[in-house]
Design an enzyme around this catalytic site. Structure first.
Site, PDB file in Angstrom:
ATOM      1  N   VAL A   1       0.833  -1.210   0.000  1.00 42.02           N
ATOM      2  CA  VAL A   1       0.000   0.000   0.000  1.00 42.02           C
ATOM      3  C   VAL A   1       0.866   1.258   0.000  1.00 42.02           C
ATOM      4  O   VAL A   1       0.651   2.182  -0.790  1.00 42.02           O
ATOM      5  CB  VAL A   1      -0.961  -0.025   1.220  1.00 42.02           C
ATOM      6  CG1 VAL A   1      -1.646   1.315   1.400  1.00 42.02           C
ATOM      7  CG2 VAL A   1      -1.999  -1.132   1.032  1.00 42.02           C
TER       8      VAL A   1
ATOM      9  N   ARG B   1       1.701 -14.786   2.335  1.00 42.10           N
ATOM     10  CA  ARG B   1       1.037 -14.696   3.632  1.00 42.10           C
ATOM     11  C   ARG B   1      -0.320 -15.402   3.592  1.00 42.10           C
ATOM     12  O   ARG B   1      -1.113 -15.202   2.693  1.00 42.10           O
ATOM     13  CB  ARG B   1       0.875 -13.221   4.042  1.00 42.10           C
ATOM     14  CG  ARG B   1       2.201 -12.586   4.401  1.00 42.10           C
ATOM     15  CD  ARG B   1       2.037 -11.126   4.768  1.00 42.10           C
ATOM     16  NE  ARG B   1       1.913 -10.269   3.617  1.00 42.10           N
ATOM     17  CZ  ARG B   1       1.862  -8.930   3.672  1.00 42.10           C
ATOM     18  NH1 ARG B   1       1.922  -8.325   4.839  1.00 42.10           N
ATOM     19  NH2 ARG B   1       1.751  -8.210   2.581  1.00 42.10           N
TER      20      ARG B   1
ATOM     21  N   ASP C   1      10.444   3.966   6.286  1.00 44.33           N
ATOM     22  CA  ASP C   1      10.181   2.554   6.562  1.00 44.33           C
ATOM     23  C   ASP C   1      11.262   2.071   7.517  1.00 44.33           C
ATOM     24  O   ASP C   1      12.417   2.517   7.449  1.00 44.33           O
ATOM     25  CB  ASP C   1      10.186   1.724   5.260  1.00 44.33           C
ATOM     26  CG  ASP C   1       9.440   0.393   5.436  1.00 44.33           C
ATOM     27  OD1 ASP C   1       8.407   0.198   4.791  1.00 44.33           O
ATOM     28  OD2 ASP C   1       9.894  -0.449   6.244  1.00 44.33           O
TER      29      ASP C   1
ATOM     30  N   GLY D   1      -6.997 -16.665   0.952  1.00 43.79           N
ATOM     31  CA  GLY D   1      -5.923 -16.384   1.902  1.00 43.79           C
ATOM     32  C   GLY D   1      -5.391 -14.994   1.666  1.00 43.79           C
ATOM     33  O   GLY D   1      -6.138 -14.077   1.326  1.00 43.79           O
TER      34      GLY D   1
ATOM     35  N   CYS E   1      -4.847  -9.997   3.666  1.00 43.33           N
ATOM     36  CA  CYS E   1      -6.002  -9.170   4.070  1.00 43.33           C
ATOM     37  C   CYS E   1      -7.240  -9.957   4.483  1.00 43.33           C
ATOM     38  O   CYS E   1      -7.748  -9.769   5.593  1.00 43.33           O
ATOM     39  CB  CYS E   1      -6.348  -8.197   2.950  1.00 43.33           C
ATOM     40  SG  CYS E   1      -5.065  -6.941   2.729  1.00 43.33           S
TER      41      CYS E   1
ATOM     42  N   LYS F   1      14.195  -1.773   2.080  1.00 50.95           N
ATOM     43  CA  LYS F   1      13.131  -1.090   1.306  1.00 50.95           C
ATOM     44  C   LYS F   1      13.549   0.355   1.021  1.00 50.95           C
ATOM     45  O   LYS F   1      13.374   0.860  -0.089  1.00 50.95           O
ATOM     46  CB  LYS F   1      11.825  -1.104   2.093  1.00 50.95           C
ATOM     47  CG  LYS F   1      11.159  -2.480   2.100  1.00 50.95           C
ATOM     48  CD  LYS F   1       9.652  -2.336   1.943  1.00 50.95           C
ATOM     49  CE  LYS F   1       9.044  -3.683   1.616  1.00 50.95           C
ATOM     50  NZ  LYS F   1       8.534  -4.409   2.759  1.00 50.95           N
TER      51      LYS F   1
ATOM     52  N   ARG G   1      -5.615  -3.957  -4.996  1.00 53.19           N
ATOM     53  CA  ARG G   1      -5.349  -5.403  -5.017  1.00 53.19           C
ATOM     54  C   ARG G   1      -3.879  -5.647  -5.284  1.00 53.19           C
ATOM     55  O   ARG G   1      -3.288  -4.968  -6.133  1.00 53.19           O
ATOM     56  CB  ARG G   1      -6.145  -6.082  -6.159  1.00 53.19           C
ATOM     57  CG  ARG G   1      -7.631  -5.955  -6.071  1.00 53.19           C
ATOM     58  CD  ARG G   1      -8.265  -6.231  -7.431  1.00 53.19           C
ATOM     59  NE  ARG G   1      -7.835  -5.252  -8.449  1.00 53.19           N
ATOM     60  CZ  ARG G   1      -7.981  -5.389  -9.754  1.00 53.19           C
ATOM     61  NH1 ARG G   1      -8.543  -6.467 -10.251  1.00 53.19           N
ATOM     62  NH2 ARG G   1      -7.562  -4.457 -10.597  1.00 53.19           N
ATOM     63  N   GLU G   2      -3.300  -6.618  -4.596  1.00 55.25           N
ATOM     64  CA  GLU G   2      -1.923  -6.998  -4.921  1.00 55.25           C
ATOM     65  C   GLU G   2      -1.913  -7.525  -6.356  1.00 55.25           C
ATOM     66  O   GLU G   2      -2.848  -8.182  -6.806  1.00 55.25           O
ATOM     67  CB  GLU G   2      -1.428  -8.076  -3.951  1.00 55.25           C
ATOM     68  CG  GLU G   2      -1.128  -7.485  -2.603  1.00 55.25           C
ATOM     69  CD  GLU G   2      -0.606  -8.503  -1.598  1.00 55.25           C
ATOM     70  OE1 GLU G   2      -0.089  -9.545  -2.011  1.00 55.25           O
ATOM     71  OE2 GLU G   2      -0.719  -8.226  -0.389  1.00 55.25           O
TER      72      GLU G   2
ATOM     73  N   GLU H   1      -7.680   1.911   2.081  1.00 58.20           N
ATOM     74  CA  GLU H   1      -7.188   1.557   0.750  1.00 58.20           C
ATOM     75  C   GLU H   1      -7.859   0.257   0.280  1.00 58.20           C
ATOM     76  O   GLU H   1      -8.051  -0.660   1.070  1.00 58.20           O
ATOM     77  CB  GLU H   1      -5.654   1.380   0.807  1.00 58.20           C
ATOM     78  CG  GLU H   1      -5.015   1.017  -0.500  1.00 58.20           C
ATOM     79  CD  GLU H   1      -5.414   1.975  -1.631  1.00 58.20           C
ATOM     80  OE1 GLU H   1      -5.107   3.169  -1.537  1.00 58.20           O
ATOM     81  OE2 GLU H   1      -6.031   1.512  -2.609  1.00 58.20           O
TER      82      GLU H   1
HETATM   83  P1  NAD Z   1       3.214  -4.647   4.028  1.00 57.31           P
HETATM   84  O1  NAD Z   1       3.517  -5.646   5.066  1.00 57.31           O
HETATM   85  O2  NAD Z   1       3.367  -4.980   2.580  1.00 57.31           O
HETATM   86  O3  NAD Z   1       4.051  -3.305   4.275  1.00 57.31           O
HETATM   87  C1  NAD Z   1       4.088  -2.642   5.497  1.00 57.31           C
HETATM   88  C2  NAD Z   1       5.383  -1.851   5.549  1.00 57.31           C
HETATM   89  O4  NAD Z   1       5.381  -1.075   6.763  1.00 57.31           O
HETATM   90  C3  NAD Z   1       6.641  -2.712   5.614  1.00 57.31           C
HETATM   91  O5  NAD Z   1       7.553  -2.292   4.612  1.00 57.31           O
HETATM   92  C4  NAD Z   1       7.197  -2.477   7.003  1.00 57.31           C
HETATM   93  O6  NAD Z   1       8.608  -2.558   7.061  1.00 57.31           O
HETATM   94  C5  NAD Z   1       6.694  -1.082   7.283  1.00 57.31           C
HETATM   95  N1  NAD Z   1       6.608  -0.720   8.690  1.00 57.31           N
HETATM   96  C6  NAD Z   1       6.166  -1.452   9.731  1.00 57.31           C
HETATM   97  N2  NAD Z   1       6.194  -0.732  10.856  1.00 57.31           N
HETATM   98  C7  NAD Z   1       6.664   0.491  10.530  1.00 57.31           C
HETATM   99  C8  NAD Z   1       6.918   1.670  11.258  1.00 57.31           C
HETATM  100  N3  NAD Z   1       6.647   1.758  12.551  1.00 57.31           N
HETATM  101  N4  NAD Z   1       7.414   2.730  10.602  1.00 57.31           N
HETATM  102  C9  NAD Z   1       7.677   2.674   9.276  1.00 57.31           C
HETATM  103  N5  NAD Z   1       7.450   1.588   8.528  1.00 57.31           N
HETATM  104  C10 NAD Z   1       6.945   0.505   9.149  1.00 57.31           C
HETATM  105  O7  NAD Z   1       1.696  -4.175   4.321  1.00 57.31           O
HETATM  106  P2  NAD Z   1       0.596  -3.774   3.251  1.00 57.31           P
HETATM  107  O8  NAD Z   1       0.131  -5.001   2.549  1.00 57.31           O
HETATM  108  O9  NAD Z   1       1.053  -2.606   2.486  1.00 57.31           O
HETATM  109  O10 NAD Z   1      -0.595  -3.343   4.235  1.00 57.31           O
HETATM  110  C11 NAD Z   1      -0.558  -2.149   4.982  1.00 57.31           C
HETATM  111  C12 NAD Z   1      -1.976  -1.860   5.456  1.00 57.31           C
HETATM  112  O11 NAD Z   1      -2.827  -1.670   4.315  1.00 57.31           O
HETATM  113  C13 NAD Z   1      -2.618  -2.971   6.273  1.00 57.31           C
HETATM  114  O12 NAD Z   1      -3.474  -2.401   7.231  1.00 57.31           O
HETATM  115  C14 NAD Z   1      -3.437  -3.721   5.249  1.00 57.31           C
HETATM  116  O13 NAD Z   1      -4.534  -4.392   5.826  1.00 57.31           O
HETATM  117  C15 NAD Z   1      -3.904  -2.595   4.351  1.00 57.31           C
HETATM  118  N6  NAD Z   1      -4.211  -2.997   2.965  1.00 57.31           N
HETATM  119  C16 NAD Z   1      -3.433  -3.898   2.314  1.00 57.31           C
HETATM  120  C17 NAD Z   1      -3.747  -4.243   0.988  1.00 57.31           C
HETATM  121  C18 NAD Z   1      -2.932  -5.271   0.231  1.00 57.31           C
HETATM  122  O14 NAD Z   1      -3.412  -5.743  -0.797  1.00 57.31           O
HETATM  123  N7  NAD Z   1      -1.761  -5.637   0.676  1.00 57.31           N
HETATM  124  C19 NAD Z   1      -4.850  -3.647   0.354  1.00 57.31           C
HETATM  125  C20 NAD Z   1      -5.591  -2.703   1.042  1.00 57.31           C
HETATM  126  C21 NAD Z   1      -5.288  -2.373   2.353  1.00 57.31           C
END
Ligand code: NAD
Length: 440
Positions: free
Chosen positions: A13, A321, A32, A252, A255, A37, A150-151, A147
């Protein structure tokens, strides 16, 4: 373009948000905790296999519109900060908000009056209000902007979302929606609780739909029907829609599993249980175990091996995941079955372990991870079952004669309904497709 964008968390995201806003002409600063990253972004790369994402980050890097750091001080000039950190599942099913808390503690020293903090992470109802109370005394505004990307489509979905949802402080909402205006997508302004609940509602409804179709497929096998014909009829009904009607080995990913359980947890905590959703979660676990059992039932010799085609939770992403394919692999391996696997995103055993480390590899009770095949034809000669578990295009067009030449007695189980049955059978292989009665 007077706003300066800050992004906390550069995962699926956060990276798409940062790249997207840089593409729209904003200056973007990313923080991050993962130095790899950050280094990647500073070299113009996301580290994710997302179509178009590296192109946008590279362009932003060349135009000097993106910067990144492991230090929150990079956010000093940001006027609107997007929080995109994980909200994983706690052991009791509720959302774990520790990452949100850490992110807020990190950015707080750099916030100034009138700055806006935007919660993009998926957070339970009440989180936005709590954050607004925490930051309000510093004159910082809080907006929920869940957000929906979709991945596998992060850039496409960021730049052309079905809708942009915003809830919270009205003056700040105007500034946040202005950022998205050039996308020409519908902007839906709601109250904060509705924004938070709507995100969980969308993911949970899609999960519900999939669980329904998975159970329908099992029923179709028993009553002499064909799930593809049944869902085709359903898809013609505009009230139902054609998406999320394909059965599979269970849903799976990062999310659906956590979001369904978090919504159940919220509902239970206010004594308004969501029975439908609890049933969908239950059905989903049963579906994955049913597929593992179907595979195990077809192993006729103690040495017989299984090959799983696909390990990611869906095609088009490298995300492992909560992948049902991995669950199936580990379930079979716990039963003593030799499990092999191929996945286009996994090149070696090491890359699998790196992305999905066992809690304690030294513990002998840990199930063995599957042996990774370099290509889908490098099958062990004792393979008795080849199961398609992820719907990668690579598996739609396999040369089944090559498979049959190596393993003439193998049966093929297609859990995704993607193979051409005539081609598999003409190679002399037995085929089972889930939800198609004539195969069983
Ligand atoms: P992710 O695991 O891909 O990325 C999260 C990032 O945050 C990582 O790079 C991690 O190192 C970083 N991080 C963690 N703690 C931190 C901190 N304190 N300071 C700075 N960086 C930090 O997660 P994601 O898939 O992007 O999901 C993030 C959020 O968005 C979640 O709440 C998820 O439910 C939501 N979301 C995800 C998707 C998806 O398809 N992946 C879609 C919509 C919403």
């Amino acid at each position: 373009m007077s706003e300066v964008i800050g992004v906390i968390g550069a995962g699926y995201v956060g990276a798409a948000t940062a790249a997207g806003f840089a593409h729209l002409g904003y200056s973007v600063a990313v923080v991050d905790t993962d130095a790899a990253k950050v280094d990647g972004i500073l070299c113009g790369r996301s580290g994710l296999t997302e179509p178009g994402l590296d192109d946008l980050i590279e362009a932003a890097h060349e135009n000097s519109t993106i910067t990144a750091s492991t230090s929150y001080s990079v956010l000093t000039d940001a006027t609107i900060v997007f929080v995109c950190v994980p909200t994983p599942m706690r052991s009791d099913g509720a959302a774990d908000l520790t990452f949100i808390d850490t992110a807020l503690s990190g950015v707080e020293p750099y916030l100034e009056p009138d700055d806006v903090v935007v919660l993009k992470s998926t957070v339970p109802v009440g989180t936005g209000d709590a954050v607004a109370e925490r930051l309000g005394s510093a004159g910082v505004h809080v907006v929920n902007n869940p957000e929906f990307l979709r991945e596998g489509h992060t850039v496409e979905d960021f730049l052309a979302p079905d809708r942009v949802v915003v809830g919270g402080d009205p003056a700040a909402i105007k500034r946040v929606t202005a950022l998205y205006r050039s996308l020409h997508s519908p902007i839906v302004e709601v109250d904060r609780a509705s924004a938070e609940l709507a995100k969980y509602a969308c993911n949970s409804f899609l999960a519900l739909k999939l669980s329904f179709v998975d159970e329908l497929a099992t029923l179709a096998e028993r009553v002499g029907a064909d799930i593809t014909e049944v869902t085709d009829v359903m898809a013609h009904d505009d009230r139902i829609g054609s998406h999320f009607l394909s059965p599979g080995p269970g849903w799976g990913g990062s999310c659906f599993p956590k979001d369904t359980r978090a919504l159940i947890s919220t509902a239970t905590s206010v004594e308004r249980p969501m029975r439908t959703l609890a049933a969908a979660v239950d059905a989903n676990e049963a579906q994955t175990q049913r597929i593992a059992a179907l595979i195990a039932d077809r192993l006729d010799e103690p040495d017989a091996a299984v090959t799983l085609l696909g390990l990611t939770f869906k095609a088009g992403t490298a995300d492992l995941r909560e992948s049902p394919a991995l669950d199936i692999a580990l379930t079979l391996s716990k039963q003593g079955v030799r499990v092999f696997a191929h996945d286009p995103t996994i090149t070696s055993a090491e890359s699998l372990v790196a992305r999905m480390p066992l809690e304690n590899p030294a513990d002998p009770s840990q199930p063995t991870l599957p042996v990774i095949l370099a290509d889908p034809y490098a099958l062990d000669v004792d393979t008795r079952v080849i199961a398609i578990v992820t719907e990668w295009n690579d598996y739609r067009s396999l040369q089944w004669s090559l498979v049959a030449a190596r393993c003439p007695h193998a049966v093929v189980i297609d859990t995704r309904g993607i193979v051409d049955a005539a081609l598999v059978r003409s190679a002399g292989l037995q085929l089972y497709r889930i939800g198609i009665a004539e195969d069983w």
